[in-house]
Design a protein around this motif. Sequence first.
Motif, PDB file in Angstrom:
ATOM      1  N   ARG A 316       0.778  -1.278   0.009  1.00  0.00           N
ATOM      2  CA  ARG A 316      -0.033   0.000  -0.077  1.00  0.00           C
ATOM      3  C   ARG A 316       0.875   1.204   0.125  1.00  0.00           C
ATOM      4  NH1 ARG A 316      -4.773   1.372   4.293  1.00  0.00           N
ATOM      5  NH2 ARG A 316      -5.571   3.248   3.466  1.00  0.00           N
ATOM      6  N   LEU A 317       1.953   1.152   0.518  1.00  0.00           N
ATOM      7  CA  LEU A 317       3.068   2.338   0.672  1.00  0.00           C
ATOM      8  C   LEU A 317       3.616   2.716  -0.604  1.00  0.00           C
ATOM      9  CD1 LEU A 317       4.748   1.831   4.419  1.00  0.00           C
ATOM     10  CD2 LEU A 317       2.903   3.704   3.579  1.00  0.00           C
ATOM     11  N   TYR A 318       3.886   1.476  -1.054  1.00  0.00           N
ATOM     12  CA  TYR A 318       4.477   1.551  -2.629  1.00  0.00           C
ATOM     13  C   TYR A 318       3.633   2.169  -3.654  1.00  0.00           C
ATOM     14  CZ  TYR A 318       6.629   0.590  -7.100  1.00  0.00           C
ATOM     15  OH  TYR A 318       7.198   0.737  -8.132  1.00  0.00           O
ATOM     16  N   LEU A 319       2.202   1.751  -3.510  1.00  0.00           N
ATOM     17  CA  LEU A 319       0.973   2.127  -4.435  1.00  0.00           C
ATOM     18  C   LEU A 319       0.859   3.855  -4.082  1.00  0.00           C
ATOM     19  CD1 LEU A 319      -1.304  -0.676  -4.452  1.00  0.00           C
ATOM     20  CD2 LEU A 319       0.174  -0.061  -6.209  1.00  0.00           C
ATOM     21  N   LEU A 320       0.882   4.157  -2.964  1.00  0.00           N
ATOM     22  CA  LEU A 320       0.652   5.391  -2.621  1.00  0.00           C
ATOM     23  C   LEU A 320       1.950   6.502  -2.773  1.00  0.00           C
ATOM     24  CD1 LEU A 320      -1.249   5.128   0.734  1.00  0.00           C
ATOM     25  CD2 LEU A 320      -2.189   5.939  -1.082  1.00  0.00           C
TER      26      LEU A 320
END
Length: 346
Positions: A316-320
């Motif tokens: 999720r952090l990578y996508l954000l």
Amino acid sequence: MFSKAFSSPSKAYWVIQGAGLIWLLATVILLRYYGLGWIVALVDASIFSGVFLMGVFVLDRIFSFYIPKGINTWLLLILPLVLSLIGVLIHRFSLELIFDSDEELALFLKSHLYLRWAIMALAEVMITLLAIVVSKLEQQQATQRRELHIMELSKEAELTQLRQQLQPHFLFNSLNSINALVVSSPQKAREMVLLLSDFLRGTIRKDHLTWISLREELDYLNMYLEIEKVRFGHRLRIDFKVEPEVPGFSLPQLLIQPLLENAIKHGLYGVTGEVTVILKAWKNQNYLVLSIENPYDPETVSQGGLGFGLSSVERRLYLLFGRNDLLNKKALDTIFIVELKIPQMK
């Protein structure tokens, strides 16, 4: 071509008008150099500029709807040549009609016909090629915008999928606990069902892309912990250490809960006594930093099996943010620490 080459009609209009004016003045000066009078030079230049702009307009209309490719690219050369030839012939006959008694002018027009054709053809070919290049660049930009939009939609879809995976993951764990409590402690099972209902009602309605304050996130965490305390009783203790300046900081909704759930799961695994999980929050430059510490037994907990919660938060952090360095994990003796850094957008 011009309609695609420029972002607004007003800009295209002024560019075309400016080019026409420069062409007119250059023609007047050149004709004066060849000895023509001012009136003849102005009329000649006006007609010559008019047929030139007309040719540019026709090319614009043609190539706005059709850009030659492959073996048809010869049209990029042939059409400007044909239109410029038609233009210089119209220009010659118009001047001969206006100044029908001026034999010197007629001779001048005849002797410079091919020179005029070459100049006009060269200019129209260059304009055609330039407009085609600009059109291609705009098409590439439009393609890039579409690709970026598709990537954003893909990210949103994956974020939604991650959230849909997280909620059932937590829900199944809670339902298993409720199932165990139904027989041994019906009152606690009923209490846990009510707490679970309140928690899900507050989270399901939220947009997964919405950022909330740390204060709101801690409220959700307290609701979640009430459920876990029913599940584990006196064995679970959570210690919050939040610096006064950070409760107003923002973060994506329900980003901490999977980490806390992971800490509780692995902290209580194989332990019979009381377990304390510590959650710290502080500011470091332009980051909200959170750390979660839980005890663990290195002999019973494999570091390779750290759970779905950590991997989902990492993704999720990578996508954000497009970064893989915002979530760090480390083990110190019997303490496992997860540190999370959240860039602040303001």
